[in-house]
Design a protein around this motif. Sequence first.
Motif, PDB file in Angstrom:
ATOM      1  N   THR A 261       0.850  -1.194   0.000  1.00 55.11           N
ATOM      2  CA  THR A 261       0.000   0.000   0.000  1.00 55.11           C
ATOM      3  C   THR A 261       0.882   1.239   0.000  1.00 55.11           C
ATOM      4  N   GLY A 262       0.258   2.389  -0.225  1.00 53.47           N
ATOM      5  CA  GLY A 262       0.988   3.648  -0.169  1.00 53.47           C
ATOM      6  C   GLY A 262       1.353   4.170  -1.546  1.00 53.47           C
ATOM      7  N   PRO A 263       1.706   5.448  -1.629  1.00 57.51           N
ATOM      8  CA  PRO A 263       1.974   6.100  -2.914  1.00 57.51           C
ATOM      9  C   PRO A 263       3.110   5.484  -3.714  1.00 57.51           C
ATOM     10  N   TYR A 264       4.078   4.840  -3.026  1.00 56.69           N
ATOM     11  CA  TYR A 264       5.241   4.297  -3.726  1.00 56.69           C
ATOM     12  C   TYR A 264       5.121   2.808  -4.031  1.00 56.69           C
ATOM     13  N   SER A 265       3.980   2.213  -3.730  1.00 52.59           N
ATOM     14  CA  SER A 265       3.890   0.759  -3.765  1.00 52.59           C
ATOM     15  C   SER A 265       4.214   0.157  -5.132  1.00 52.59           C
TER      16      SER A 265
END
Length: 405
Positions: A128-132
């Motif tokens: 998860t998360g913006p950099y996933s």
Amino acid sequence: MRALEGIKVIDLSRILSGPYCTMVLADMGAEVIKIESPNGDDTRAWGPPFVEEESAYFLSINRNKKSVVINLKTDEGREILLDLVKSADVVVENFRPGTLKRLGIDYDVLKEVNSGIILASISGYGQTGPYSQKPGYDVIAQGMGGITSVTGEPGKAPVKVGFSIADVGTGVWAIVGILGALHHRNQTGTGQWVDVSLLDTIISWQTYLAGNYFASGKNPEPQGGAHPNIVPYQLFESSDGYFNIAVGNENLWKKFCEAIDEPELSNHPEYRENKDRVINRSKLIPFLQGKFSKHTSQYWIDLFEGVGIPSGPVLRFDEIYKDEHVLAREMLVEADHPTAGKVKMTGIPIKFSETPGEVVSAPPLLGQHTEEVLKGMLDKSDGQIESLVEAGVVRAYREEEQLRK
């Protein structure tokens, strides 16, 4: 018996973080079935050096496993994998997030065929998360997680740590997560998805450096071989090399001062307590370095060990694997490989009193166990396996043998 005897692991991982995780599980007794693509784990080709035709890199992290080659891009290949998952306990993978879903074998699919399955996913930035969706590599995680900024000499360029600690450390966190999930499943019967990442690993290891930052608002700086909170606790140069000392409390400081024939330092107002020495390290360390440069590393190590002050050499690999303690702890082991002969590997770091780990087999050849696993676990006949080989769904080592001849 070994600690994880009876646990079955389907290993979809490659390169370093996942294979390290599954190797440790295998050392502890888990049956690890390494699923490889028709071309094999990338690291089979990473070299030189090679031992005969086998990559030293691959040999270092794949012992005690069975190699089964399945083309997961085929419908039949995915069906075979899901059949294997039905009787498995754990699946380990380190593809970029979303890859399993595209292959049709993500967690939702896996738990449909086995509600108790534990999926451990290792990635650069997590699921998860913006950099996933970014590709993650050890050197990038070291830089983004802060370790590069505090490694190296003051005033010089940041330095990457020599070992791939983000990869290996995340593999260890995956092991911790898997063991926790197995315990939970033993209590509830329910599996779960374990999500670990290289960046989270490095950040979680900041410990006192993060604590120092939170308390002071100041970025920690590289200290070379020194410690930001303890003095003297660092590497020094001797007349013939380098050595480390660790003066971790005031009792050791008094012993240290007496040992170097400078007893007055222990009560000097600028050095009496550790907080004083930290503040005045710029004066103390050059003074100590001047003394240490007059004798050999072994002279100082013997002197300090004689009075109970922790100290030790800075060893290169040719010295490490001759060290009597390293050998006594069985941190150098060997296994017989079918083509490379006797293969040397690092030993098992976890010592159990009742269920010791064991190096049972060398890293497998590509597809070495395809037939064994398909027959033993899925009850496939010779004819069925031959058809799968001809269709390019699986690959068996006997095929490789023919190519070698």
